[in-house]
Design an enzyme around this catalytic site. Structure first.
Site, PDB file in Angstrom:
ATOM      1  CE  LYS A  39      22.791 -15.219  -5.947  1.00  0.00           C
ATOM      2  NZ  LYS A  39      22.192 -16.562  -6.504  1.00  0.00           N
ATOM      3  CG  ASN A  55       0.184   2.187   3.809  1.00  0.00           C
ATOM      4  OD1 ASN A  55      -0.746   2.257   3.093  1.00  0.00           O
ATOM      5  ND2 ASN A  55       1.530   2.524   3.359  1.00  0.00           N
ATOM      6  N   GLY A  56      -0.972  -0.997   6.835  1.00  0.00           N
ATOM      7  CA  GLY A  56      -0.704  -2.071   7.731  1.00  0.00           C
ATOM      8  C   GLY A  56      -2.056  -2.696   8.149  1.00  0.00           C
ATOM      9  CD1 TRP A 101      -1.604  -6.917  -0.662  1.00  0.00           C
ATOM     10  CD2 TRP A 101      -1.478  -6.362  -2.760  1.00  0.00           C
ATOM     11  NE1 TRP A 101      -1.504  -8.112  -1.430  1.00  0.00           N
ATOM     12  CE2 TRP A 101      -1.361  -7.920  -2.820  1.00  0.00           C
ATOM     13  CE3 TRP A 101      -1.276  -5.836  -4.293  1.00  0.00           C
ATOM     14  CZ2 TRP A 101      -1.283  -8.482  -3.881  1.00  0.00           C
ATOM     15  CZ3 TRP A 101      -0.959  -6.696  -5.042  1.00  0.00           C
ATOM     16  CH2 TRP A 101      -0.862  -8.055  -4.900  1.00  0.00           C
ATOM     17  CD  GLU A 104      21.389 -18.162  -3.639  1.00  0.00           C
ATOM     18  OE1 GLU A 104      21.218 -17.061  -4.150  1.00  0.00           O
ATOM     19  OE2 GLU A 104      20.865 -19.194  -3.982  1.00  0.00           O
ATOM     20  NE  ARG A 135       4.612   1.426  -0.928  1.00  0.00           N
ATOM     21  CZ  ARG A 135       5.465   1.596   0.146  1.00  0.00           C
ATOM     22  NH1 ARG A 135       6.626   2.028  -0.195  1.00  0.00           N
ATOM     23  NH2 ARG A 135       5.151   1.134   1.282  1.00  0.00           N
ATOM     24  CE  LYS A 158      17.042 -10.063 -10.790  1.00  0.00           C
ATOM     25  NZ  LYS A 158      17.973 -10.377 -10.001  1.00  0.00           N
ATOM     26  CB  CYS A 174      -1.034   0.052   1.131  1.00  0.00           C
ATOM     27  SG  CYS A 174      -1.870  -1.349   1.409  1.00  0.00           S
ATOM     28  CD  GLU A 198      23.060 -17.566 -10.485  1.00  0.00           C
ATOM     29  OE1 GLU A 198      22.013 -17.530 -10.750  1.00  0.00           O
ATOM     30  OE2 GLU A 198      23.485 -16.809  -9.175  1.00  0.00           O
ATOM     31  CG  HIS A 234      28.031 -41.406   1.532  1.00  0.00           C
ATOM     32  ND1 HIS A 234      27.818 -42.678   1.638  1.00  0.00           N
ATOM     33  CD2 HIS A 234      27.820 -40.894   2.606  1.00  0.00           C
ATOM     34  CE1 HIS A 234      27.486 -43.103   2.934  1.00  0.00           C
ATOM     35  NE2 HIS A 234      27.564 -41.950   3.602  1.00  0.00           N
TER      36      HIS A 234
END
Length: 609
Positions: A486, A99-100, A75, A482, A27, A604, A2, A489, A505
């Site tokens: 990175k 908002n909230g 929202w 991750e 937003r 992207k 919002c 990539e 193993h």
């Protein structure tokens, strides 16, 4: 999410409010509205479902003007998207944008109904308007009535209020949701984000938690949560503060790594109180759906898949729920058994990932309880097609290798874990402790970013390497995954990750002096096991790079480089330990001379299969 814009001026502010809303469209929202005090003292309101343009078309068809006004993009949390539920909400002379989430709106609503107030929307926000109007009827002015009203609210909110009886004044406050004050010459403004007001001012006051501000043409009065007058610094912004440039950083990726304290703070704002997660942040029907959840299925790709794997540990160990995590491209092409009352979750930075979107569409043909998306792109396909939505607040991410989107996804998933855990034995104190740790996370990330110079030096040891192995145990294993992703990539070093206990193993056969071994080693209940695994690497001549908060447990030598990470609670360790791995991949890519922001062969947003 919002967006709020408000103005008190000597000129017509209709265009300023609408332009502010347009600048907040990133937003995410489902309706928009504006309220102005007209010259004759009437309150004029225009609202519409959909884009800001739908609302401006209504303004064009029935023009409205005024020197004091508020505007909003909503929202939906309480009540579906509709004109009745869109902001601003009114009560006789009062108009409010918010908002909230007001957690105790139900009790307040019933009390106001007993006094004769009629509610026309399903929102929690309408309570604010009627409550302030009721307090004014009791003899308070707008300033005092608003201050008394917010003292009655439980939850997180940013609020802006106008009153036709005081046509050149505006009251606003924040508690758990951001709000900024924009200063002009005989005109003043409020907004959720300073970018909404850059067309009218470059001077801003960033309100702090609990602040209350009262605007007039001549200036403003600012009070803290205790009602005491306070002063906040006025900051003058320049073009360097525009999001879509590198902001002085060499690459977008580095800028986005260093933005993480701010974006994590934004992601948490309005979603937590001091001790609780506000589950309505996941959508209007979240509470009803979460009450029925008996299992979770997560589907995602790439970095988002790794976030899902971290969440599996949380959901099973903290929330006590079974959780499956699957790569979207695999999930969509196999026959799936769906357990009763399973929540289907997709995670995507772009909201347009083709395999994930296809998986969601397949899931809708199955017997899932409901679908939830965790996403950074408002109005994307996944957002539009899911039952529940949690928007991360990462902002535009330009670098192809995702950084800030990943950590904001982890925050969203931990909030979900807590919300679901409440229903399966999670103690109130445990929730409070976890929420407290999350509240400290931006500062902890800032501390971890202080390792940048150390990691830059370490990266030089990767200059001639072509392979790397990342190790972790427990919840840190997906973090190691991750880290490996990175590195491959953007530096083009072949990197893979393994649970440290799996060394015997197979991977141990690869270990020699030419393969760097990166270990994620926070001090948790698997530390001693991990140390034994790493001793196996040392015995075979491997070069170890250990990220740990127990540096003394790993004596540094020519074969062992220890990067000392600060000690943090286990629940936020995955986010904190992600930061040095991101920095490592960035600096190794610089050493290798690759294109950091646009690595070869990658896009992207993967919008094709």
């Amino acid at each position: 999410m919002c967006g709020i814009v408000g103005a008190v001026a000597q000129r017509n502010v209709t265009g300023i409010l609408i332009e502010g809303l347009k600048r907040l469209e990133y937003r995410g929202y489902d309706s928009a509205g504006v309220a102005l005090i007209e010259q004759n003292g009437d309150l004029a309101v225009r609202k519409a479902v959909g884009k800001v343009k739908a609302m401006t078309d209504k303004v064009d068809a029935a023009p409205v003007s005024g020197t004091t006004g508020i505007a909003h993009t909503r929202w939906a949390t309480h009540g579906k998207p509709s004109e009745l539920n869109a902001h601003p909400h009114t009560s006789t002379h009062i108009a409010v944008v918010h908002n909230g989430i007001i957690e105790n709106h139900g009790a307040l609503r019933e009390a106001l109904k007993s006094k004769g107030y009629a509610f026309v929307s399903e929102t929690d926000t309408e309570v604010i308007a009627h409550q302030i109007e009721d307090l004014i009827k009791q003899g308070n002015n707008l300033k005092v009535a608003t201050q008394k009203a917010v003292a009655m609210f439980e939850g997180a909110y940013a609020i802006a209020v106008i009153d036709t009886r005081r046509p050149n004044e505006l009251a606003a406050c924040r508690s758990g949701s951001p709000l900024v004050l924009g200063l002009g010459i005989e005109e003043n403004f409020v907004a959720s984000d300073q970018m909404a007001l850059r067309q009218v001012t470059d001077r801003f006051v960033f309100l702090e938690e609990g602040d209350f501000v009262y605007l007039t043409l001549e200036g403003y009065s600012l009070f803290n949560e205790q009602g005491e007058p306070v002063e906040r610094p006025v900051k003058q912004l320049t073009d360097e503060h525009v999001v879509a440039d590198k902001g002085g950083y060499r690459h977008f990726m580095l800028k986005e790594i260093f933005e993480q304290p701010a974006v994590l703070s934004r992601t948490l704002q309005g979603r937590i109180s001091k001790t609780r997660v506000m589950e309505q942040a996941f959508g209007a029907d979240a509470e009803k759906i979460f009450d029925q959840v008996k299992g979770v299925q997560i589907v995602a790709c790439g970095t988002s898949y790794h976030a899902g794997l971290v969440a599996k540990y949380w959901l099973e160990s903290i929330a006590g729920l079974p959780c499956n995590v699957e790569v979207a491209s695999e999930y969509r092409y196999r026959r799936v058994f769906v357990s009763k009352d399973t929540l289907f979750i997709t995670i995507s930075q772009s909201g347009e990932t083709a395999d994930t979107l296809a998986a969601l569409r397949e899931a809708k043909k199955s017997h899932y309880l409901a679908s939830l998306v965790i996403c950074n792109a408002p109005n994307s396909s996944l957002v539009r097609e899911s039952d529940l939505v949690f928007m991360t607040q990462a902002g535009p991410e330009i670098g192809v290798a995702s950084t800030k989107a990943f950590t904001t996804q982890l925050v969203a998933l931990q909030l979900l874990t807590i919300a679901l855990g409440r229903r399966h034995g999670l103690a109130e104190q445990t929730e409070a402790d976890m929420v407290g740790s999350l509240a400290s996370l931006p500062d902890q990330i800032e501390t971890a970013l202080g390792l940048d110079d150390t990691i830059k030096h370490v990266s030089e040891k990767f200059a001639d390497k072509h392979h790397a192995l990342f190790l972790g145990r427990g919840v840190e294993y997906p973090v190691a995954m991750e880290g490996a992703l990175k590195l491959k990539e953007i530096s083009y070093i072949h990197a893979e990750s393994y649970p440290a206990g799996e060394l015997k193993h197979g991977p141990l056969a690869l270990v020699d002096a030419n393969m760097p071994i990166v270990a994620v080693a926070p001090n948790n209940d698997l530390m001693e096991k991990l140390k034994s695994n790493l001793e196996e690497v040392q015995a075979r001549g491997g070069k170890l790079f250990v990220f740990s908060d127990q540096a003394d447990a790993f004596p540094s030598s020519e074969e062992v480089t220890v990067i000392d990470v600060q000690s943090v609670p286990d629940t936020i360790a995955p986010m904190v330990y992600t930061i040095p791995l991101q920095l490592l991949s960035y600096h190794v890519a610089i050493v290798k001379g690759t294109d950091v922001d646009q690595p070869r062969n990658l896009a992207k947003s993967v919008t094709v299969e």
